[in-house]
Design an enzyme around this catalytic site. Structure first.
Site, PDB file in Angstrom:
ATOM      1  N   ARG B 259      -7.797  -2.566   1.801  1.00 31.53           N
ATOM      2  CA  ARG B 259      -8.192  -1.541   0.836  1.00 31.53           C
ATOM      3  C   ARG B 259      -7.117  -1.473  -0.234  1.00 31.53           C
ATOM      4  O   ARG B 259      -6.050  -0.920  -0.024  1.00 31.53           O
ATOM      5  CB  ARG B 259      -8.319  -0.180   1.565  1.00 31.53           C
ATOM      6  CG  ARG B 259      -9.015   0.900   0.739  1.00 31.53           C
ATOM      7  CD  ARG B 259      -8.770   2.270   1.353  1.00 31.53           C
ATOM      8  NE  ARG B 259      -7.451   2.753   0.963  1.00 31.53           N
ATOM      9  CZ  ARG B 259      -6.699   3.559   1.696  1.00 31.53           C
ATOM     10  NH1 ARG B 259      -7.096   3.983   2.871  1.00 31.53           N
ATOM     11  NH2 ARG B 259      -5.519   3.965   1.245  1.00 31.53           N
ATOM     12  N   HIS B 263      -7.582   5.745  -0.657  1.00 23.02           N
ATOM     13  CA  HIS B 263      -8.768   6.045   0.151  1.00 23.02           C
ATOM     14  C   HIS B 263      -9.922   6.517  -0.734  1.00 23.02           C
ATOM     15  O   HIS B 263     -11.036   6.020  -0.655  1.00 23.02           O
ATOM     16  CB  HIS B 263      -8.397   7.099   1.201  1.00 23.02           C
ATOM     17  CG  HIS B 263      -9.546   7.848   1.771  1.00 23.02           C
ATOM     18  ND1 HIS B 263     -10.508   7.232   2.540  1.00 23.02           N
ATOM     19  CD2 HIS B 263      -9.904   9.155   1.689  1.00 23.02           C
ATOM     20  CE1 HIS B 263     -11.407   8.131   2.907  1.00 23.02           C
ATOM     21  NE2 HIS B 263     -11.073   9.298   2.406  1.00 23.02           N
ATOM     22  N   TYR B 272       2.279   6.633   1.268  1.00 21.96           N
ATOM     23  CA  TYR B 272       2.369   6.107   2.637  1.00 21.96           C
ATOM     24  C   TYR B 272       2.461   4.585   2.757  1.00 21.96           C
ATOM     25  O   TYR B 272       2.518   4.062   3.845  1.00 21.96           O
ATOM     26  CB  TYR B 272       1.200   6.625   3.480  1.00 21.96           C
ATOM     27  CG  TYR B 272      -0.170   6.450   2.826  1.00 21.96           C
ATOM     28  CD1 TYR B 272      -0.819   5.226   2.846  1.00 21.96           C
ATOM     29  CD2 TYR B 272      -0.792   7.530   2.187  1.00 21.96           C
ATOM     30  CE1 TYR B 272      -2.052   5.063   2.248  1.00 21.96           C
ATOM     31  CE2 TYR B 272      -2.042   7.375   1.585  1.00 21.96           C
ATOM     32  CZ  TYR B 272      -2.665   6.141   1.610  1.00 21.96           C
ATOM     33  OH  TYR B 272      -3.880   5.989   1.012  1.00 21.96           O
TER      34      TYR B 272
END
Lengths: 326, 359
Positions: B259, B263, B272
Site C-alpha cells: 500500500r 490507509h 508509522y
C-alpha cells in the site's frame, strides 16, 4: 380442528414454506439429523435433503454471514441461532450487514432471511441460554423483530417472516414450546408483521406484553376480572416495527399502562413504549406508567430466576399500584 | 494450465515477470495470452493509477469525501479481475475500486459513492458485484454464501472475494474459509497482503510466515503470488477460478504487494513507517515492471503510453466535471431503502424530515 404445540406449529410453518418455495433452506447448528435441540426442524432434512437443511460448523457469525450471502444471491435462508444468548457472536453480521444491505446497495440487494432463536427464562438453563436480548435489534433500522406467544400466532407469523423481503428476527419463548396445545389450521396462513393483538379487552388499565410473559399476564388479568376489574391485554407480537396505533388506542381508552417483559429494564421495549405514550397520548394518562421487567443485572442463576423475572406476584402488585394512583 | 497448486508450496512466491521486466519464458508460453489481453492489463493498471492519484487530489481540494487509495496494488487487482467472467461474482472491500470498475461499476457511479450521493454504492443492475464493504472481513462470509447459492442453483458462477492482510485476523475470515471448505463452494479468497493495516505491519498481524499457508488448516489449496506481477496474479486467479468452477474446491490466494499511500485520506503514513520502506517497494512498481515487459515485446512505446496518460486524464477530468453538475437526489430517499415498505413510524419521520427541508 387439530391442536398443536408451538414447536409443532413452528415446524409446520417451515415445512409448508419449504414445500412451496424451493429457495427456502435451513441452516444452523444441529438442525439436520438431530432436528434442532428443541426439534423445531425435526425430520426436515430427511424430507427435503441435505441440500435444503444444513448442519453447519459451530460458528454463529459464519451462519448469519453466509445466510446474508445466500439471500443476496437468490435463496431464502432460515438460520437458527441455537440460543439467543449466543447471538452476540454475530452482532456485526445482523446489525451492520443483514440490516443495512438494502440501504447500502440503494435497493439493488435485499436480505430475505429469517433468524430463528429460542429464548426467555423459567427453564433452568445454563448461563446465556435464557437472556432476552430483543431490544438490541429494535435499535437497528432494517430489521424486524417478531415474538410469538402461542401456537396459532407462531405459525402465521413465521410464514409471514419467511415471505418477507427484509431480514426478520423470530424469537421463540422456550417455555411456551410445549406448554399448551391450541387449534392451528392445517393450511398455510399469514399473520401480518407489525400488528399487535388485543387478547383481552378491558377499560380499567392496559397491560402491554409479548412472548414468554403473555400467559401469566393473561392469567393475572383474569384474576382481576373476577374482582370486577377489567384489564386490557395487548400481545405486541412484533416489537420492531412496534404497533404504535394499538398502544395509543388502548391507552386513550384506559388511561393507565403497564408494560411487562422479561428483558432488563433500562433501554428496553418498555422504555420505548413509555416514550411513545408520552409523545402521542400523555394527556390520556391518569397514572404514571408501570414497568414490570427483569432487573438491570445479567440474567441470574437458576435459584434466583423465578424472583428476578416478572411473575404473577410482581404483575399483581404492579396492577395494584397502577390502579391505586389517584 | 501450469497447475500451480500442485507444483508449489503455499509458502513459495510465484512470479512470472521480475522487477527488471525479465520473464519466465516457459510459464509465459504456457499461459499463451494474446496481445489484446496483455494490452488490456496495461490499460486498466495505468488508468487505475491515474484515477487513484486524481482522487487523492480531489480529496485535497475538498471535492470528494474520505478515499482509500490503491496505488501500488494495480497488478493484484487487474490480474485477478481480468481472470473473471462477467457471470462470476465479485465481493469487494473499500480498496478494490479498480476491481469493481473492471467488473462493471462506472466512473460516474464511483464518484457518486465518493461524493456521498444516496445510491452511490448501488452496483449496476447487470454487474455481478456486491456493494463496497467497510467492515474488515465482514464480506468474507457473504461471498461464501453467494458462492454457496450459485452451487445450490447449479449455476456455473464462481465468486471472488477481496480483502487485505488485516482481515485475516478477523473471525469472519476464519469462519468464512471454514464454511467454504466444508461445503466445497466455488470461491476464490483473494488476499492483497499490502503489508499494512493502517499502522499495523504484517509481522504484527500474524506470526505465520505467510497468509497462503493458512489455507492448509482449512483443507484447501493456498498460493502466494507476487502481487506486483500482473501476469502471475492473472494466472493464479485463473487457475483458482477454473478449479472452483469444476467443483474442485476453494482457494486462498495471497498476493504480496504494498500500500504505497496512506490507509485513507484521513491517515498519514509518515507517523508509522519510513521513506526507505516505501522507496524499497516503489522500486518494485507493478506498472513500471509490466511496461518494461511490454516494451521488450514491442507491445508498447513511450509515445503510446503518453497518449494513454493524456487520454485517461481527460476522461477522468470530464467525468468529474460532468458529475459535479449532477443534481442531488431528494434527501428523503434515505428513508425509502430501509425496508421494502417503510413502516408507519418511519413514514411519519420521513414526512417530518421532508417538510423541514422544504420549509
Amino acid at each position: 380442528m387439530r391442536k398443536l404445540t408451538m414447536i409443532e406449529a413452528i415446524r409446520e410453518a417451515m415445512e409448508q414454506e419449504m414445500e412451496k418455495d424451493q429457495n427456502v433452506i435451513i441452516l444452523g447448528e444441529d438442525v439436520g439429523v438431530n432436528g434442532g435441540v428443541f426439534r423445531a426442524t425435526d425430520g426436515l432434512q430427511k424430507k427435503f435433503g441435505e441440500d435444503r437443511v444444513f448442519d453447519t460448523p459451530l460458528a454463529e457469525s459464519g451462519i448469519i454471514g453466509t445466510a446474508v450471502g445466500l439471500a443476496m444471491n437468490g435463496m431464502r435462508p432460515i438460520a437458527e441461532i441455537q440460543f439467543l444468548g449466543f447471538i452476540y457472536q454475530t452482532m456485526d453480521q445482523i446489525c451492520a450487514q443483514a440490516a443495512r444491505m438494502r440501504y447500502r446497495s440503494g435497493g439493488r440487494f435485499t436480505v430475505p432471511m429469517v433468524i430463528r432463536s429460542p429464548f426467555s427464562g423459567n427453564v433452568r438453563s445454563p448461563e446465556l441460554h435464557s437472556d432476552s436480548l430483543e431490544a438490541l435489534f429494535m435499535h437497528s433500522p432494517g430489521l424486524k423483530v417478531v415474538i410469538p406467544s402461542n401456537p396459532y400466532d407462531a405459525k402465521g407469523l413465521l410464514i409471514s417472516a419467511i415471505r418477507e423481503e427484509d431480514p426478520v428476527l423470530f424469537f421463540e419463548p422456550m417455555k411456551l414450546y410445549r406448554s399448551s396445545r391450541e387449534e392451528v389450521p392445517e393450511e398455510p396462513y399469514e399473520i401480518p408483521i407489525g400488528k399487535a393483538s388485543v387478547i383481552k379487552e378491558g377499560e380499567d388499565a392496559t397491560i402491554a406484553t409479548y412472548g414468554g410473559t403473555v400467559p401469566m399476564v393473561l392469567k393475572t388479568a383474569q384474576a382481576f376480572q373476577e374482582k370486577g376489574i377489567n384489564l386490557e391485554v395487548i400481545d405486541l407480537r412484533t416489537i420492531s416495527p412496534i404497533d404504535t396505533e394499538a398502544i395509543k388506542e388502548s391507552v386513550d381508552k384506559t388511561g393507565r399502562l403497564m408494560i411487562v417483559h422479561e428483558a432488563v429494564k433500562t433501554g428496553g421495549v418498555g422504555a420505548e413504549i413509555a416514550t411513545i405514550v408520552s409523545e402521542e397520548c400523555l394527556y390520556s394518562l391518569a397514572a404514571p406508567i408501570v414497568r414490570v421487567t427483569g432487573y438491570d443485572t445479567p440474567y441470574p442463576v437458576q435459584t434466583v430466576e423465578d424472583d428476578w423475572l416478572p411473575n404473577v406476584e410482581r404483575i399483581t402488585e404492579g396492577v395494584e399500584n397502577l390502579l391505586s394512583y389517584q | 494450465m501450469i497447475n500451480i497448486f500442485e507444483k508449489h508450496q503455499p509458502t513459495e512466491m510465484y512470479q512470472i515477470v521480475n522487477e527488471r521486466g525479465e520473464y519466465n519464458e516457459a510459464a509465459l508460453n504456457d499461459l499463451n495470452l494474446n496481445n489484446e489481453l496483455l494490452q488490456n492489463m496495461h490499460y486498466w493498471m495505468l488508468k487505475g493509477r491515474i484515477m487513484d492519484q486524481r482522487f487523492l487530489k480531489l480529496h485535497r481540494q475538498g471535492r470528494i469525501g474520505t478515499y482509500g487509495p490503491f496505488s501500488g496494488q494495480e497488478a493484484a487487482q487487474v490480474g485477478s479481475a481480468l481472470a473473471l467472467s462477467k457471470t462470476d461474482w465479485v465481493v469487494p472491500s473499500y480498496r478494490e475500486s479498480l476491481v469493481s470498475m473492471i467488473h462493471g461499476t462506472s466512473l460516474k457511479q464511483f464518484l457518486s459513492y465518493l461524493k456521498g450521493y444516496f445510491g452511490g454504492n448501488r452496483p449496476p443492475e447487470d454487474a455481478k458485484l456486491f456493494p463496497i464493504q467497510v467492515i474488515i472481513a465482514g464480506q468474507v462470509p457473504h461471498a461464501v454464501g453467494c458462492a454457496w447459492a450459485s452451487k445450490l442453483k447449479k449455476e456455473d458462477s464462481v465468486t471472488t472475494v477481496y480483502f487485505g492482510d488485516g482481515a485475516t485476523s478477523q473471525g469472519d475470515f476464519h469462519e468464512g474459509l471454514n464454511f467454504a471448505a466444508v461445503y466445497n463452494v466455488p470461491i476464490v479468497f483473494f488476499c492483497q497482503n499490502n503489508q499494512w493495516a493502517i499502522s499495523t505491519p504484517f509481522e504484527k498481524q500474524t506470526t505465520s510466515e505467510t497468509i497462503a499457508q493458512k489455507a492448509i488448516a482449512y483443507g484447501m489449496k493456498g498460493v502466494r503470488v507476487d502481487g506486483n506481477d500482473v501476469l502471475a496474479c492473472y494466472q493464479v486467479a485463473k487457475e483458482a477460478i477454473e478449479k472452483a468452477r469444476k467443483g474442485e474446491g476453494p482457494t486462498l490466494i495471497e498476493a504480496v504487494t504494498y500500500r504505497r499511500e496512506s490507509h485513507t485520506t484521513a491517515d498519514d503514513w509518515t507517523k508509522y513507517r519510513s521513506q526507505e520502506d516505501v522507496d524499497a517497494w516503489v522500486k518494485k512498481d507493478p506498472i513500471v515492471r509490466f511496461e518494461r515487459f511490454l516494451m521488450n515485446k514491442g507491445l508498447l512505446t513511450t509515445e503510446r503510453k503518453e497518449e494513454m496518460v493524456k487520454q485517461f486524464e481527460e476522461e477522468i477530468e470530464k467525468a468529474v466535471k460532468d458529475f459535479e453538475g449532477t443534481p442531488l437526489p431528494p434527501a428523503h430517499e434515505t428513508f425509502d431503502y430501509v425496508y421494502e415498505k417503510p413502516h408507519p413510524q418511519l413514514l411519519k419521520q420521513r414526512e417530518e424530515f421532508k417538510n423541514r427541508l422544504e420549509r
